[in-house]
Design a protein around this motif. Structure first.
Motif, short mmCIF file in Angstrom:
data_model
loop_
_atom_site.label_atom_id
_atom_site.label_comp_id
_atom_site.label_asym_id
_atom_site.label_seq_id
_atom_site.Cartn_x
_atom_site.Cartn_y
_atom_site.Cartn_z
N GLN A 191 26.65 -7.41 19.02
CA GLN A 191 26.16 -7.46 17.66
C GLN A 191 24.67 -7.17 17.68
O GLN A 191 24.02 -7.30 18.71
CB GLN A 191 26.41 -8.84 17.04
N LYS A 192 24.15 -6.77 16.53
CA LYS A 192 22.72 -6.50 16.42
C LYS A 192 21.93 -7.72 16.85
O LYS A 192 22.28 -8.84 16.52
CB LYS A 192 22.37 -6.16 14.98
N TYR A 193 20.87 -7.47 17.59
CA TYR A 193 19.92 -8.47 18.07
C TYR A 193 20.47 -9.34 19.20
O TYR A 193 19.84 -10.33 19.55
CB TYR A 193 19.39 -9.35 16.92
N GLY B 298 19.68 -3.02 19.18
CA GLY B 298 19.14 -2.66 17.87
C GLY B 298 20.18 -2.04 16.96
O GLY B 298 20.12 -2.17 15.74
N ASP B 299 21.14 -1.35 17.56
CA ASP B 299 22.20 -0.72 16.79
C ASP B 299 23.39 -0.49 17.71
O ASP B 299 23.23 -0.43 18.93
CB ASP B 299 21.72 0.62 16.20
N LEU C 233 16.56 -1.83 20.87
CA LEU C 233 15.75 -2.07 19.66
C LEU C 233 14.31 -1.58 19.85
O LEU C 233 13.70 -1.08 18.91
CB LEU C 233 15.76 -3.56 19.31
#
Length: 199
Positions: free
Chosen positions: A28-30, A54-55, A68
């Protein structure tokens, strides 16, 4: 307070445990993660790179994770162009390259540029999920334990602030046995209620 596991914690895992962890992980993001990257193919040297996801993009059932740190310099249009360029090569460009290659570059002559060429390692901006492992947070570890509570280990968690409570684990306990007679709520909500009492 330690919030995430470290690279040293991951180093304690066997190869099969690392594979199982990778299979359980849905990025997942982060998320914090570690990528195992080959820095020198000749000597088979590898380096572990910590990064923040980040993506995430999925291509042909493969997860591509974007760092990220580098993503902040790119917008979504740049990412799309980069992906299209890597997946498609127009035939006209390819044939022009083949025709002009022999004329522009003589294979028998060594140029100074080739002799001085240094293979410096350039940190990748994207990674495949298969070459990464997550640096799990406390919340992610609780989620994994709760999803696998049928396994043979002793895991039980109770959070109670007097009005709200939550329980989860591998054993069935009753909140009323702990002096509470209310329904179990989401862990996040109960922890937030407890934090509000501290504020």
């Amino acid at each position: 307070m330690k919030m995430y596991i470290t690279k040293e914690d991951l180093a304690q895992l066997t190869d099969s445990q690392k594979k199982n962890l990778n299979d359980m992980w849905y990025p997942q993001k982060y998320d914090l993660a570690v990528a195992n990257i080959c820095t020198n193919a000749e000597t088979e040297e590898y380096q572990q790179i910590e990064f923040v996801v980040g993506d995430i993009r999925v291509y042909h059932t493969r997860f591509i994770l974007y760092d990220l740190m580098f993503l902040s310099n790119m917008n979504n249009d740049d990412i799309s162009e980069q992906e299209e360029a890597s997946t498609e090569l127009e035939p006209e460009e390819d044939s022009d390259f083949d025709e002009n290659y022999d004329n522009e570059y003589d294979l028998d002559e060594e140029s100074d540029e080739d002799e001085n060429f240094d293979c410096l390692f350039i940190r990748p901006t994207t990674f495949t999920k298969e070459e990464c492992l997550p640096l799990l947070s406390i919340g992610q570890m609780i989620e994994i334990l709760n999803k696998n509570k049928s396994k043979l280990y002793d895991f039980y968690l109770l959070a109670d602030n007097g009005q709200f409570a939550t329980e989860m684990g591998s054993k069935d306990y009753n909140l009323s046995g702990y002096g509470s007679d209310f329904e179990s709520k989401e862990l996040c909500d109960v922890l937030w209620e407890c934090v509000k009492l501290v504020l």
